[in-house]
Design an enzyme around this catalytic site. Sequence first.
Site, PDB file in Angstrom:
ATOM      1  N   ASP A  59       0.616  -1.100   0.036  1.00  0.00           N
ATOM      2  CA  ASP A  59       0.149  -0.091   0.051  1.00  0.00           C
ATOM      3  C   ASP A  59       0.808   1.041  -0.160  1.00  0.00           C
ATOM      4  OD1 ASP A  59      -2.610  -0.622  -0.172  1.00  0.00           O
ATOM      5  OD2 ASP A  59      -3.066  -1.249   1.773  1.00  0.00           O
ATOM      6  N   ARG A  83      -1.354  -0.926  -8.640  1.00  0.00           N
ATOM      7  CA  ARG A  83      -2.675  -0.144  -8.450  1.00  0.00           C
ATOM      8  C   ARG A  83      -2.781   1.278  -8.435  1.00  0.00           C
ATOM      9  NH1 ARG A  83      -4.161  -1.538  -2.434  1.00  0.00           N
ATOM     10  NH2 ARG A  83      -4.674  -3.860  -3.163  1.00  0.00           N
TER      11      ARG A  83
END
Length: 323
Positions: free
Chosen positions: A149, A199
């Site tokens: 992340d 992402r």
Amino acid sequence: MVAQVFENPLRPAILAAARSTTLKAAITRAPVTRSIVKRFIAGETRAAALTAARAILDTGRLISIDHLGEDTTDEAQAGAAVAEYLALLSDLAALPEAREPGGVRPLEVSVKLSALGQALPVDGREIALANARTLCAAAERSGVWITVDAEDHTTTDSTLSIVRELRADYPWLGAVLQSYLRRAETDCRALAGPDSRIRLCKGAYREPDLVAFQAKADVDASYLRCLRVLMEGGGYPMVASHDPAIIAETDSMASGTGRDAADFEHQMLYGIRDGEQLRLAGLGAQMRVYLPYGGQWYGYFMRRLAERPANLGFFVRSVFTRD
């Protein structure tokens, strides 16, 4: 992973509140708060997360599970986070989806390097790197992907350097890039090589103008530039957005660059636009749901409120409506 940003005029105040220990204590103690966070958080335990994951998988969607935690302040905390992720990977390995051959892996976990020790004052980067390597090895054995992340901009260089180092042994390791950062397009070009997984999201932290676009139109334009780079690259784009315009443009770009449904995926947050998630999955798209769980939900919850007025409205109505 994030939704539409910069549409909420209260966003700066909410993001400031996300860092306030005083407000955190008041909000987390309120009984109504815990009932509301169930919309966005699968639960506080791994068992609850796995139950939610099973329900999502049974609808043809994919999952990315995040054990909530960040800003680890000592090595023991980092070790506890690693232990929880190892247990989670072991549980996921037992699912039939972990044994599906090749291609897109239905099961993924999302990891914040700050939870693994990145911000520790002594050897934080090396501790986080070692811990992430341990998780990558376990994920490889388990048939599960990992995506690292993104956090606030001060961690970006360290995070991406760790990702690059790990990709030498685990080329499937995913990374998150945030389009509100002015550097995002450059990072996309650097990381969109063969077999890479990126992402792309808009961004959820409060950042200064020097490093991040502030207007929604600028963030959206950056997102589409970055998306074009990823779609034209050799990797596997993961399009994290609830924005209908972005979703429509994603499908158009994919078609224009010769990608089929197996060559990219949509991603959305647990509890947001569930009907749209099911619609995309029903059309044959790869649709992955970002599924958070754990007791340290406050920062994540506040960022969800900051992203969209609809989320904040849902919270306020719940506070003032007796059930």
